[in-house]
Write an enzyme that holds these catalytic residues in place. Structure first.
Site, PDB file in Angstrom:
ATOM      1  N   ARG A 198     -10.333   6.743  23.615  1.00 33.21           N
ATOM      2  CA  ARG A 198      -9.213   5.704  23.973  1.00 33.21           C
ATOM      3  C   ARG A 198      -8.376   6.241  24.975  1.00 33.21           C
ATOM      4  NH1 ARG A 198      -6.873   3.374  18.606  1.00 33.21           N
ATOM      5  NH2 ARG A 198      -7.027   5.372  18.278  1.00 33.21           N
ATOM      6  N   LYS A 212     -21.414   9.598   8.275  1.00 40.04           N
ATOM      7  CA  LYS A 212     -20.821   9.317   6.967  1.00 40.04           C
ATOM      8  C   LYS A 212     -19.315   9.387   6.955  1.00 40.04           C
ATOM      9  CE  LYS A 212     -19.841  12.351   3.536  1.00 40.04           C
ATOM     10  NZ  LYS A 212     -18.730  13.058   4.037  1.00 40.04           N
ATOM     11  N   LYS A 266     -29.253  21.411   6.460  1.00 37.65           N
ATOM     12  CA  LYS A 266     -29.219  22.831   6.164  1.00 37.65           C
ATOM     13  C   LYS A 266     -30.650  23.442   6.057  1.00 37.65           C
ATOM     14  CE  LYS A 266     -24.618  22.248   4.482  1.00 37.65           C
ATOM     15  NZ  LYS A 266     -23.632  23.215   5.128  1.00 37.65           N
ATOM     16  N   ASP A 289     -16.445  11.270  -0.970  1.00 34.93           N
ATOM     17  CA  ASP A 289     -16.761  12.222   0.116  1.00 34.93           C
ATOM     18  C   ASP A 289     -17.855  13.185  -0.102  1.00 34.93           C
ATOM     19  OD1 ASP A 289     -15.774  13.527   2.751  1.00 34.93           O
ATOM     20  OD2 ASP A 289     -14.732  15.084   1.572  1.00 34.93           O
ATOM     21  N   HIS A 313     -23.632  14.113  -0.453  1.00 35.31           N
ATOM     22  CA  HIS A 313     -24.071  15.464  -0.239  1.00 35.31           C
ATOM     23  C   HIS A 313     -24.883  15.791  -1.655  1.00 35.31           C
ATOM     24  CE1 HIS A 313     -22.293  15.436   3.419  1.00 35.31           C
ATOM     25  NE2 HIS A 313     -21.286  16.060   3.225  1.00 35.31           N
ATOM     26  N   LYS A 319     -12.201  20.989  -3.562  1.00 32.98           N
ATOM     27  CA  LYS A 319     -11.533  21.804  -2.609  1.00 32.98           C
ATOM     28  C   LYS A 319     -10.405  22.739  -3.080  1.00 32.98           C
ATOM     29  CE  LYS A 319     -11.774  18.374   1.287  1.00 32.98           C
ATOM     30  NZ  LYS A 319     -13.258  18.878   1.824  1.00 32.98           N
TER      31      LYS A 319
HETATM   32  C1  BG6 Z   1     -18.108  16.706   4.861  1.00 30.66           C
HETATM   33  C2  BG6 Z   1     -16.715  16.367   3.993  1.00 30.66           C
HETATM   34  O1  BG6 Z   1     -19.055  15.540   4.796  1.00 30.66           O
HETATM   35  O2  BG6 Z   1     -18.670  18.006   4.264  1.00 30.66           O
HETATM   36  C3  BG6 Z   1     -15.852  17.472   4.151  1.00 30.66           C
HETATM   37  O3  BG6 Z   1     -16.338  15.043   4.503  1.00 30.66           O
HETATM   38  C4  BG6 Z   1     -16.623  18.581   3.404  1.00 30.66           C
HETATM   39  O4  BG6 Z   1     -14.652  17.231   3.094  1.00 30.66           O
HETATM   40  C5  BG6 Z   1     -17.738  18.959   4.379  1.00 30.66           C
HETATM   41  O5  BG6 Z   1     -15.457  19.675   3.769  1.00 30.66           O
HETATM   42  C6  BG6 Z   1     -18.367  20.326   3.826  1.00 30.66           C
HETATM   43  O6  BG6 Z   1     -19.504  20.722   4.612  1.00 30.66           O
HETATM   44  P1  BG6 Z   1     -19.800  22.310   4.663  1.00 30.66           P
HETATM   45  O7  BG6 Z   1     -21.203  21.992   5.703  1.00 30.66           O
HETATM   46  O8  BG6 Z   1     -18.818  22.840   5.237  1.00 30.66           O
HETATM   47  O9  BG6 Z   1     -20.339  22.604   3.208  1.00 30.66           O
END
Ligand code: BG6
Length: 488
Positions: free
Chosen positions: A54, A150, A184, A237, A242, A342
């Site tokens: 933007r 995502k 990965k 998240d 994941h 976290k």
């Molecule tokens: C993201 C999340 O999908 O993955 C984040 O939104 C997270 O909150 C991240 O920190 C972690 O990814 P990686 O590859 O650093 O483990």
């Protein structure tokens, strides 16, 4: 659901169009990954990367922005002035406010005969609008691809809405739902470990396997992302995507081939076999946590509620641990423990497969505990270790656990690409295997929704854990109850 992938013609010029081209993801991950792909000659000839945003920038202002915000994310000695200058030449910038205007400015840049890949790295609330406007501008044809970042929705209903909207214009074979964990190296290697060897397969089931642990621990806190994170939480998240994808790769049956649908059919079966949570199970088998002030990396750090843009009474979880089951013959009664958070003690993601102990303790000096574990470390270091019992040297028969270590770093001299680089190259080459299909995504929400709703119904606050620790004590109790403990 099937997706007949059309193989893109990589000899044609490619336009990679990034919506959200000034955002954090573009700067930290996408542009550095595209730079690496450029450096290693993995982009088609005459590629253009067209970022939209933007901000009222011209091309030079955008390049300066990229220089300032993206360049430092190229690591591992891969930066060279020459390659970087060449990379910057691929970049274009188009100012567009997708909520206010059409995509004519983008359409004016289009090249006849070029392949197009649209990367939607914006808030998912914009996905529908963007797809409608791409179609109105005549930019969607059978060679176009769309990459969806995502989170894809915040529950099943919103995920369906997005999928319907995107599906109006794009075939399933043109849609790349990204989960960067599938890019990965070690995660892909897990498939090779399971299906490229035959020695593990007979053991890879109940009752030989007694439990599976999947941990994705982060040392960082919420940082500057509270605006997004506070309305999302660790379940949406991390767990819904994941961690469930990791679980699928551990638990899936051998696919018939590596074709996208063959692999995704097997993952889907796992997702559909996950035991559903009732309110009683939620209270017993899940733990929510929220970090409070503590010490991380020798520094005192704030608690979640003190982070900027977090409401003082937020009950968003920054940690989840849970026990679930895959209700199939192979996994009957095997608990799968998932954990993510976290501000945990350190960054560490691993999968731990615990095997049954020998049925009879032959050696009198046998120490207690688990004799055999397969530990797959995903990050920060990649490693695969098989823990076995060995005899301690000496006159007795004292045993000790030692690890058979598959040293991937020294076995392979090749550079290891980052997840986003690998997945972007897959997009360029039209390889869908490591992307989520619509039904997979929806099945994952079907499992996650009742947990999130149940937490709301139960109305309990998340359990506190000090930053820099492994989470709330309730998470340890969850395993201890079954006679297990987290492997750190
Ligand atoms: C993201 C999340 O999908 O993955 C984040 O939104 C997270 O909150 C991240 O920190 C972690 O990814 P990686 O590859 O650093 O483990």
């Amino acid at each position: 659901m099937t997706s007949t992938a059309q193989t893109p013609d990589t000899s044609l010029p490619l336009d990679m169009i990034i919506f959200g081209g000034m955002g954090d993801l573009a700067m930290r991950k996408l542009l550095p990954a595209l730079y690496m792909a450029h450096l290693h000659g993995n982009l088609p000839p005459a590629t253009r990367i067209i970022s939209t945003g933007r901000q009222d920038f011209d091309r030079n202002a955008y390049l300066a922005f990229v220089e300032e915000h993206s360049r430092s994310f190229i690591t591992g000695g891969a930066f060279t002035d020459e390659a970087w200058r060449g990379f910057l030449q691929l970049l274009e910038y188009v100012r567009i406010d997708v909520q206010q205007e059409g995509l004519d400015a983008l359409a004016r840049l289009s090249r006849p005969g070029a392949e197009r890949a649209f990367y939607l790295a914006t808030a998912p609330s914009l996905f529908t609008t963007i797809c409608d406007k791409l179609a109105q501008a005549g930019l969607v044809d059978r060679n176009a691809r769309v990459v969806l970042e995502k989170p894809l929705g915040r529950d099943l209903a919103s995920a369906i809405e997005i999928n319907e909207a995107v599906g109006k214009y794009f075939e399933e074979s043109q849609i790349y739902r990204i989960d960067h964990y599938l890019g990965k190296e070690t995660v892909q290697n897990l498939m090779v470990l399971r299906f490229g060897n035959s020695i593990l397969e007979p053991l890879w089931r109940a009752p030989n396997i007694t439990s599976v642990q999947i941990t994705v621990a982060e040392e960082v806190g919420v940082g500057s992302r509270a605006g997004f994170y506070d309305s999302t939480g660790a379940m949406r998240d991390m767990v819904q995507n994941h961690l469930l994808q990791l679980l699928c790769i551990v638990a899936m049956e051998p696919p018939a081939s590596l074709a996208p649908d063959a692999v995704r059919d097997e993952k889907l079966k796992v997702l559909r076999s996950l035991r559903r949570f009732s309110l009683a199970n939620i209270a017993r088998d899940t733990v929510r946590g929220q970090y409070v002030r503590g010490v991380s990396g020798n520094q005192e750090v704030k608690g979640y509620l003190e982070e900027s843009n977090v409401p003082a009474d937020s009950s968003t979880e920054t940690f989840v641990a849970l026990r679930t089951y895959v209700d199939t013959w192979r996994w009957s009664k095997v608990p799968f423990y998932l954990r993510t958070g976290k501000r945990m003690q350190r960054r560490s993601s691993k999968i731990v497969i615990e095997f049954a102990n020998p049925p009879f303790p032959l050696f009198p000096e046998t120490p207690g505990g688990v004799a055999n574990r397969l530990v797959i470390e995903l990050q920060p270091e990649e490693a695969i270790k098989l823990q076995l019992m060995a005899k301690q040297p000496g006159s007795g028969m004292q045993m000790q656990q030692v690890a058979l270590n598959l040293d991937l770093q020294s076995a392979f001299s090749q550079r290891r690409a980052e997840a986003y680089e690998r997945l972007l190259i897959d997009v360029v080459r039209g390889r869908l295997t490591h992307f989520m299909r619509r039904d997979e995504l929806e099945a994952a929400w079907e499992w996650a929704d009742p947990i999130i709703d149940g937490w709301r119904e139960l109305g309990e606050k998340p359990n506190a854990y000090a930053a820099g620790t492994w989470g709330p004590p309730e998470s340890f109790a969850l395993l201890a109850r079954d006679g297990f403990s987290w492997v750190e």
